[in-house]
Write an enzyme that holds these catalytic residues in place. Structure first.
Site, mmCIF file in Angstrom:
data_model
loop_
_atom_site.group_PDB
_atom_site.id
_atom_site.type_symbol
_atom_site.label_atom_id
_atom_site.label_comp_id
_atom_site.label_asym_id
_atom_site.label_seq_id
_atom_site.Cartn_x
_atom_site.Cartn_y
_atom_site.Cartn_z
ATOM 1 N N HIS A 241 -15.903 0.341 -4.289
ATOM 2 C CA HIS A 241 -14.818 -0.613 -4.051
ATOM 3 C C HIS A 241 -13.597 -0.245 -4.896
ATOM 4 O O HIS A 241 -12.470 -0.207 -4.394
ATOM 5 C CB HIS A 241 -15.321 -2.020 -4.393
ATOM 6 C CG HIS A 241 -14.321 -3.105 -4.209
ATOM 7 N ND1 HIS A 241 -14.432 -4.047 -3.208
ATOM 8 C CD2 HIS A 241 -13.203 -3.434 -4.905
ATOM 9 C CE1 HIS A 241 -13.416 -4.901 -3.295
ATOM 10 N NE2 HIS A 241 -12.655 -4.549 -4.324
ATOM 11 N N GLU A 242 -13.814 0.048 -6.178
ATOM 12 C CA GLU A 242 -12.696 0.354 -7.067
ATOM 13 C C GLU A 242 -12.083 1.719 -6.766
ATOM 14 O O GLU A 242 -10.857 1.875 -6.811
ATOM 15 C CB GLU A 242 -13.121 0.250 -8.534
ATOM 16 C CG GLU A 242 -13.624 -1.120 -8.953
ATOM 17 C CD GLU A 242 -12.747 -2.290 -8.520
ATOM 18 O OE1 GLU A 242 -11.507 -2.146 -8.478
ATOM 19 O OE2 GLU A 242 -13.310 -3.362 -8.220
ATOM 20 N N GLY B 118 -15.049 -5.677 -11.199
ATOM 21 C CA GLY B 118 -14.336 -4.417 -11.219
ATOM 22 C C GLY B 118 -12.848 -4.640 -11.054
ATOM 23 O O GLY B 118 -12.409 -5.662 -10.511
ATOM 24 N N GLN C 279 -4.297 -2.685 -9.009
ATOM 25 C CA GLN C 279 -4.396 -4.139 -8.949
ATOM 26 C C GLN C 279 -3.601 -4.822 -10.065
ATOM 27 O O GLN C 279 -3.329 -6.008 -9.980
ATOM 28 C CB GLN C 279 -5.859 -4.598 -9.013
ATOM 29 C CG GLN C 279 -6.655 -4.227 -7.778
ATOM 30 C CD GLN C 279 -8.079 -4.703 -7.917
ATOM 31 O OE1 GLN C 279 -8.922 -4.002 -8.463
ATOM 32 N NE2 GLN C 279 -8.337 -5.912 -7.429
ATOM 33 N N HIS D 24 -9.724 1.369 -3.991
ATOM 34 C CA HIS D 24 -8.431 0.841 -4.432
ATOM 35 C C HIS D 24 -7.490 1.969 -4.853
ATOM 36 O O HIS D 24 -6.288 1.908 -4.605
ATOM 37 C CB HIS D 24 -8.592 -0.121 -5.618
ATOM 38 C CG HIS D 24 -8.788 -1.545 -5.238
ATOM 39 N ND1 HIS D 24 -7.850 -2.277 -4.545
ATOM 40 C CD2 HIS D 24 -9.823 -2.388 -5.482
ATOM 41 C CE1 HIS D 24 -8.302 -3.506 -4.376
ATOM 42 N NE2 HIS D 24 -9.501 -3.604 -4.932
ATOM 43 N N CYS E 202 -12.686 -9.700 -3.605
ATOM 44 C CA CYS E 202 -11.738 -8.898 -4.366
ATOM 45 C C CYS E 202 -10.788 -9.828 -5.109
ATOM 46 O O CYS E 202 -10.306 -10.811 -4.531
ATOM 47 C CB CYS E 202 -10.958 -7.979 -3.422
ATOM 48 S SG CYS E 202 -9.774 -6.917 -4.226
ATOM 49 N N LEU E 203 -10.512 -9.502 -6.363
ATOM 50 C CA LEU E 203 -9.580 -10.299 -7.142
ATOM 51 C C LEU E 203 -8.182 -10.314 -6.523
ATOM 52 O O LEU E 203 -7.430 -11.257 -6.721
ATOM 53 C CB LEU E 203 -9.500 -9.772 -8.585
ATOM 54 C CG LEU E 203 -10.781 -9.894 -9.406
ATOM 55 C CD1 LEU E 203 -10.606 -9.223 -10.765
ATOM 56 C CD2 LEU E 203 -11.203 -11.336 -9.563
#
Length: 153
Positions: free
Chosen positions: A130-131, A46, A51, A134, A88-89
């Site tokens: 999660h997204e 995701g 991000q 963000h 997480c990226l």
């Protein structure tokens, strides 16, 4: 399409609330395509627009079953709960155990501006939550019960 730079922990943009998308124009469509390409290049599940440095309410998610490109997503229903590891990226090398709903329904717009409701269970529900977090400036480490590989986080 182009790869975008994934912002890392410590970048202020990750803590800001994203703005609603009022018009789905070429810039939003390009953002979605770039985010999809970046997601696959980074081997993630995701990615949220903040991000990649854009404060718009846009996410892409693919847990291996096909891509979801969602504009202005909001979780309208959740049920159950379970704890599992997340990463997480934007926070490489860190994982944490986070409690999330087992099942969610998300209302959003698709690329054509049509309202859609998508359902997710387990990993897909976790990825949606999660997204969406963000988009509100919330990182998984804020909710983690236990973290590994913290490196000062």
């Amino acid at each position: 399409m182009a790869l975008r730079i994934v912002r890392k922990y410590g970048d202020d943009i990750l803590r800001k609330k994203s703005r609603k998308v009022d018009v789905i124009n070429d810039r939003i469509i390009t953002l979605l395509k770039d985010m999809e390409e970046t997601l696959y290049a980074e081997d993630g599940v995701g990615l949220a627009a903040p991000q990649v440095g854009v404060l718009k309410r846009v996410i892409v998610v693919d847990i291996g079953e096909g891509i979801f490109k969602l504009i202005n997503p909001e979780i309208i229903y959740s049920e159950g709960s379970y704890v599992d590891k997340e990463g997480c990226l934007s926070i490489p090398g860190v994982q944490g155990e986070v409690e999330r709903p087992r099942k969610v329904k998300v209302k959003a717009l698709n690329e054509s501006g049509e309202e859609v409701i998508v359902e997710g269970e387990d990993l897909l529900a976790r990825a949606f939550c999660h997204e969406v977090d963000h988009l509100n400036g919330i990182l998984f480490i804020d909710k983690a019960i236990k973290k590994e590989g913290e490196n000062g986080i």
